[in-house]
Design a protein around this motif. Structure first.
Motif, mmCIF file in Angstrom:
data_model
loop_
_atom_site.group_PDB
_atom_site.id
_atom_site.type_symbol
_atom_site.label_atom_id
_atom_site.label_comp_id
_atom_site.label_asym_id
_atom_site.label_seq_id
_atom_site.Cartn_x
_atom_site.Cartn_y
_atom_site.Cartn_z
ATOM 1 N N ASP A 112 49.676 33.632 39.333
ATOM 2 C CA ASP A 112 48.331 33.942 39.814
ATOM 3 C C ASP A 112 48.041 35.436 39.699
ATOM 4 O O ASP A 112 48.910 36.280 39.975
ATOM 5 C CB ASP A 112 48.176 33.518 41.272
ATOM 6 N N VAL A 113 46.821 35.757 39.294
ATOM 7 C CA VAL A 113 46.359 37.137 39.208
ATOM 8 C C VAL A 113 45.037 37.231 39.966
ATOM 9 O O VAL A 113 44.043 36.618 39.566
ATOM 10 C CB VAL A 113 46.159 37.588 37.747
ATOM 11 N N SER A 114 45.029 37.971 41.060
ATOM 12 C CA SER A 114 43.786 38.157 41.812
ATOM 13 C C SER A 114 42.838 39.040 41.009
ATOM 14 O O SER A 114 43.253 40.029 40.402
ATOM 15 C CB SER A 114 44.078 38.812 43.172
ATOM 16 N N ASN A 115 41.568 38.675 41.022
ATOM 17 C CA ASN A 115 40.592 39.320 40.146
ATOM 18 C C ASN A 115 39.749 40.337 40.907
ATOM 19 O O ASN A 115 38.913 39.987 41.740
ATOM 20 C CB ASN A 115 39.686 38.256 39.528
ATOM 21 N N PHE A 116 39.989 41.630 40.604
ATOM 22 C CA PHE A 116 39.205 42.716 41.179
ATOM 23 C C PHE A 116 38.477 43.501 40.082
ATOM 24 O O PHE A 116 38.018 44.623 40.325
ATOM 25 C CB PHE A 116 40.109 43.668 41.971
ATOM 26 N N HIS A 127 45.165 49.414 35.788
ATOM 27 C CA HIS A 127 44.929 48.069 35.275
ATOM 28 C C HIS A 127 45.383 46.988 36.261
ATOM 29 O O HIS A 127 44.709 45.966 36.421
ATOM 30 C CB HIS A 127 45.648 47.885 33.934
ATOM 31 N N PHE A 128 46.520 47.233 36.930
ATOM 32 C CA PHE A 128 47.101 46.224 37.817
ATOM 33 C C PHE A 128 47.645 46.880 39.076
ATOM 34 O O PHE A 128 47.943 48.080 39.106
ATOM 35 C CB PHE A 128 48.252 45.486 37.122
ATOM 36 N N ASP A 129 47.817 46.043 40.117
ATOM 37 C CA ASP A 129 48.530 46.450 41.322
ATOM 38 C C ASP A 129 49.444 45.312 41.745
ATOM 39 O O ASP A 129 49.086 44.128 41.632
ATOM 40 C CB ASP A 129 47.559 46.779 42.457
ATOM 41 N N THR A 183 40.655 37.503 34.157
ATOM 42 C CA THR A 183 41.907 38.246 34.157
ATOM 43 C C THR A 183 42.769 37.790 32.978
ATOM 44 O O THR A 183 42.409 36.896 32.219
ATOM 45 C CB THR A 183 42.678 38.014 35.466
ATOM 46 N N ILE A 184 43.933 38.399 32.848
ATOM 47 C CA ILE A 184 44.851 38.020 31.779
ATOM 48 C C ILE A 184 45.340 36.591 31.980
ATOM 49 O O ILE A 184 45.339 36.066 33.088
ATOM 50 C CB ILE A 184 46.059 38.973 31.711
ATOM 51 N N ALA A 185 45.798 35.990 30.903
ATOM 52 C CA ALA A 185 46.326 34.621 30.941
ATOM 53 C C ALA A 185 47.809 34.658 31.285
ATOM 54 O O ALA A 185 48.672 34.227 30.523
ATOM 55 C CB ALA A 185 46.097 33.935 29.597
ATOM 56 N N TYR A 186 48.124 35.204 32.434
ATOM 57 C CA TYR A 186 49.499 35.313 32.924
ATOM 58 C C TYR A 186 49.945 33.954 33.438
ATOM 59 O O TYR A 186 49.110 33.095 33.749
ATOM 60 C CB TYR A 186 49.527 36.355 34.040
ATOM 61 N N ASP A 187 51.263 33.754 33.538
ATOM 62 C CA ASP A 187 51.743 32.461 34.010
ATOM 63 C C ASP A 187 51.894 32.417 35.527
ATOM 64 O O ASP A 187 52.403 31.438 36.076
ATOM 65 C CB ASP A 187 53.071 32.097 33.325
ATOM 66 N N GLY A 218 54.963 41.133 45.941
ATOM 67 C CA GLY A 218 55.097 40.927 44.504
ATOM 68 C C GLY A 218 53.906 40.247 43.860
ATOM 69 O O GLY A 218 53.949 39.924 42.673
ATOM 70 N N ALA A 219 52.824 40.040 44.617
ATOM 71 C CA ALA A 219 51.627 39.402 44.058
ATOM 72 C C ALA A 219 50.875 40.388 43.168
ATOM 73 O O ALA A 219 50.872 41.595 43.403
ATOM 74 C CB ALA A 219 50.719 38.901 45.168
ATOM 75 N N VAL A 220 50.205 39.837 42.157
ATOM 76 C CA VAL A 220 49.558 40.644 41.115
ATOM 77 C C VAL A 220 48.043 40.613 41.282
ATOM 78 O O VAL A 220 47.453 39.557 41.545
ATOM 79 C CB VAL A 220 49.924 40.115 39.715
ATOM 80 N N ALA A 221 47.414 41.766 41.103
ATOM 81 C CA ALA A 221 45.951 41.852 41.019
ATOM 82 C C ALA A 221 45.591 42.677 39.800
ATOM 83 O O ALA A 221 46.318 43.601 39.422
ATOM 84 C CB ALA A 221 45.358 42.487 42.270
ATOM 85 N N GLN A 222 44.474 42.331 39.168
ATOM 86 C CA GLN A 222 43.995 43.082 38.009
ATOM 87 C C GLN A 222 42.666 43.739 38.351
ATOM 88 O O GLN A 222 41.766 43.120 38.921
ATOM 89 C CB GLN A 222 43.825 42.182 36.787
#
Length: 262
Positions: free
Chosen positions: A10-14, A60-62, A4-8, A67-71
């Protein structure tokens, strides 16, 4: 697994799970805008994937209700998102879970603020332009739909302001040096500005051996030899986890690679 992206945060990976549906086109384009959507339901990240398994759509994202992020799609690739070919080529799409359903289609503040922050990151790190009314859109900018809903229409100015603030944060920020980082007044290699004779020598070697091949082996998007995200992906491939896979060149990483100290 694709990185996933190098966000600061957590990004869940889908990414790989979405790719398995076939509802994404693995062709890269230069992105020039961000488009926000509501996902017409109170979906979890997994719940949205289940919808996309049968519905030919993607983004690309949800952002979920907390407010949690997934890619789901690499940022440079073509998601089946806006119902417009040029829009899918040029825009990064961010879905948002709804707080209420029709007719209001409200999106909770935690969700839309997280989406605006992520949009700011993409403007700073991928697109390279400040968010504005000319490049931060809702879905109805591209096709005949009410998405992202009347509530989001009402608060567009707040969303844009939050995206601008995030852009300023990410544009001006630089990763803090770790204890194993080796500042050196030599040739810069990564966008972090970290400098090291080890890094410089390895840079030359990697370019000679084909930088794209190196990044592909790390399951990274191909962004060129000086991108923090590709280095972070390489660190993860080597077994670094959490904050250790921060994309910052340092002695620990290079020791693990057994790169000669030249």
């Amino acid at each position: 697994m694709t990185a996933t992206i190098a966000y600061d945060r957590d990004v869940s990976n889908f990414i790989d799970k979405l790719s398995a549906t076939g509802h994404v086109t693995h062709t890269s384009y230069r992105k020039t805008s961000v488009t926000l959507h509501h996902n017409a339901g109170r979906f979890s990240h997994q719940g949205l994937l289940e919808v996309w398994k049968t519905r030919p759509a993607s983004a690309h994202f949800d952002i979920d209700a907390a407010g949690a992020v997934a890619q789901y799609v690499k940022v440079n690739e073509y998601a089946w998102a806006v119902g417009n070919m040029v829009g899918n080529q040029r825009s990064i799409s961010i879905e948002m879970a709804n707080e209420t359903l029709e007719p209001g289609w409200r999106v909770g503040e935690a969700t839309w603020r997280s989406a605006a922050r992520l949009a700011g990151w993409n403007f700073a790190k991928v697109i390279g332009e400040r968010p504005s009314k000319s490049n931060l859109f809702y879905h109805h900018r591209w096709s005949s739909t009410q998405c992202a809903g009347p509530h989001m229409d009402d608060i567009y100015d707040k969303v844009l302001e939050a995206a601008e603030a995030a852009y300023d944060l990410f544009r001006d920020s630089h990763p803090s040096p770790r204890p194993d980082t080796e500042p050196f007044p030599g040739t810069s290699f990564f966008h972090t500005g970290r400098k090291s004779p080890i890094v410089a020598a390895s840079h030359q070697r990697l370019v000679a051996e084909d930088c794209n091949r190196y990044q592909s082996s790390a399951d990274a998007d191909t962004w060129g030899p000086g991108d923090v995200r590709s280095y972070a992906a390489w660190q993860r491939k080597l077994g670094f986890v959490g904050d250790d896979a921060n994309g910052i060149p340092g002695k620990t990483s290079w020791d693990k690679l057994r790169v000669p100290n030249v």
